[in-house]
Design a protein around this motif. Sequence first.
Motif, PDB file in Angstrom:
ATOM      1  N   GLU A  76       0.792  -1.234   0.000  1.00  0.00           N
ATOM      2  CA  GLU A  76       0.000   0.000   0.000  1.00  0.00           C
ATOM      3  C   GLU A  76       0.832   1.296   0.000  1.00  0.00           C
ATOM      4  N   ARG A  81      -0.134   8.049  -5.120  1.00  0.00           N
ATOM      5  CA  ARG A  81      -1.210   8.806  -4.492  1.00  0.00           C
ATOM      6  C   ARG A  81      -1.474  10.042  -5.316  1.00  0.00           C
ATOM      7  N   VAL A  86     -10.226  16.692  -2.364  1.00  0.00           N
ATOM      8  CA  VAL A  86     -11.165  15.608  -2.093  1.00  0.00           C
ATOM      9  C   VAL A  86     -12.281  15.599  -3.146  1.00  0.00           C
ATOM     10  N   LYS A  89     -17.029  11.723  -0.851  1.00  0.00           N
ATOM     11  CA  LYS A  89     -16.978  10.829   0.306  1.00  0.00           C
ATOM     12  C   LYS A  89     -17.789   9.576  -0.024  1.00  0.00           C
ATOM     13  N   GLU A 108     -11.112   0.288  -0.973  1.00  0.00           N
ATOM     14  CA  GLU A 108     -10.853   1.423  -0.075  1.00  0.00           C
ATOM     15  C   GLU A 108      -9.488   2.051  -0.357  1.00  0.00           C
ATOM     16  N   LEU A 111      -9.518   3.892  -3.800  1.00  0.00           N
ATOM     17  CA  LEU A 111     -10.300   5.129  -3.765  1.00  0.00           C
ATOM     18  C   LEU A 111      -9.599   6.186  -2.912  1.00  0.00           C
ATOM     19  N   SER A 112      -9.091   5.769  -1.748  1.00  0.00           N
ATOM     20  CA  SER A 112      -8.516   6.803  -0.886  1.00  0.00           C
ATOM     21  C   SER A 112      -7.167   7.295  -1.403  1.00  0.00           C
ATOM     22  N   ASN A 113      -6.493   6.481  -2.215  1.00  0.00           N
ATOM     23  CA  ASN A 113      -5.258   6.961  -2.842  1.00  0.00           C
ATOM     24  C   ASN A 113      -5.552   7.886  -4.017  1.00  0.00           C
ATOM     25  N   TYR A 116     -10.528  10.213  -2.720  1.00  0.00           N
ATOM     26  CA  TYR A 116     -11.825  10.032  -2.060  1.00  0.00           C
ATOM     27  C   TYR A 116     -11.638   9.855  -0.559  1.00  0.00           C
ATOM     28  N   ARG A 117     -12.594  10.341   0.179  1.00  0.00           N
ATOM     29  CA  ARG A 117     -12.640  10.052   1.610  1.00  0.00           C
ATOM     30  C   ARG A 117     -13.506   8.828   1.759  1.00  0.00           C
ATOM     31  N   VAL A 118     -12.943   7.765   2.317  1.00  0.00           N
ATOM     32  CA  VAL A 118     -13.708   6.528   2.440  1.00  0.00           C
ATOM     33  C   VAL A 118     -14.030   6.254   3.903  1.00  0.00           C
ATOM     34  N   ASN A 120     -15.113   3.237   5.911  1.00  0.00           N
ATOM     35  CA  ASN A 120     -15.237   1.787   5.760  1.00  0.00           C
ATOM     36  C   ASN A 120     -15.984   1.219   6.971  1.00  0.00           C
TER      37      ASN A 120
END
Length: 213
Positions: A76, A81, A86, A89, A108, A111-113, A116-118, A120
């Motif tokens: 990861e 990135r 943003v 969400k 997750e 998307l977050s890379n 997006y704010r995830v 989970n």
Amino acid sequence: LPLEERLSHYIVEGTKDGLTRDLEEALLTQEPLAIINGPLMKGMETVGRLFNNNELIVAEVLQSAEAMKAAVSFLEPFMERADSAVKGKILLATVKGDVHDIGKNLVEIILSNNGYRVVNLGIKVPPEVLIEAFHREKPDAIGLSGLLVKSAQQMVITAQDMQQAGIDVPLLVGGAALTKKFTETRIAPEYGGLVLYAKDAMDGLDLANRLSN
Ligand code: B1M
């Protein structure tokens, strides 16, 4: 064994001894996501086949899942990135009755890379918990994952419950038990908003990007 085969082997055998060293070697020539989608997924497919043929027991599959998770979390930090503002969400969950979370967690990460704010919510998430989280978090979209055949049906129920709760943000669904056809003919008619099927995590990102543009 050649490197690619060794990487698959860690997953099939459910062992982490030497895994990090081999992942470091693979990173010299391959992108992290290519390593996941290539040799690691190949190993997981073998695990699925052996499990299906009763050649592996649940405890062994769990070891394989542990090795996969260790590999993904090692890789990861090496993933690219996007330094973007943003984009939105997204609430993410594995549906009620289903514990499979490796695919969801990959979604997750991707998307977050990528802006997006995830949020989970984890596994075995019943509709009422999802609805409560929707009101708390006010996400721009909801993502559901499910791998069991019964999870496909659970997605229909979840879509119905969310519709009754007045939720109509785009719904992204994915996981081995689903198809585009099932999504369009069975889930979409039960839901008030757009429902999109993602075949893998990258497809999920593409769809999310299309929605946020
Ligand atoms: Co389970 N299991 N399992 N299992 N397991 C499957 C799914 C199965 C197909 C294996 C088989 O028999 N061949 C089978 C389902 C059969 C069916 O319903 N037709 C099965 C079974 C039967 C079971 C149990 C019932 C076994 C038992 O207890 N007797 C049990 C179920 C428990 C429950 O959920 N209530 C069970 C348990 C487990 C373990 C706990 C041992 C473990 C899960 C560990 C964990 O996740 N933490 C496990 C595993 C590892 C598997 C297999 C072997 C691998 C799944 C995996 O992680 N793949 C699986 C066989 C298979 O799928 N070939 C199997 C790697 C992962 C990256 O892929 O999750 O598909 P995947 O995600 C993909 C895409 O689907 C997509 O993107 C990812 C790739 O980029 N995607 C999304 C997924 N979600 C998305 C969401 C999106 C977008 C894309 O947007 C929101």
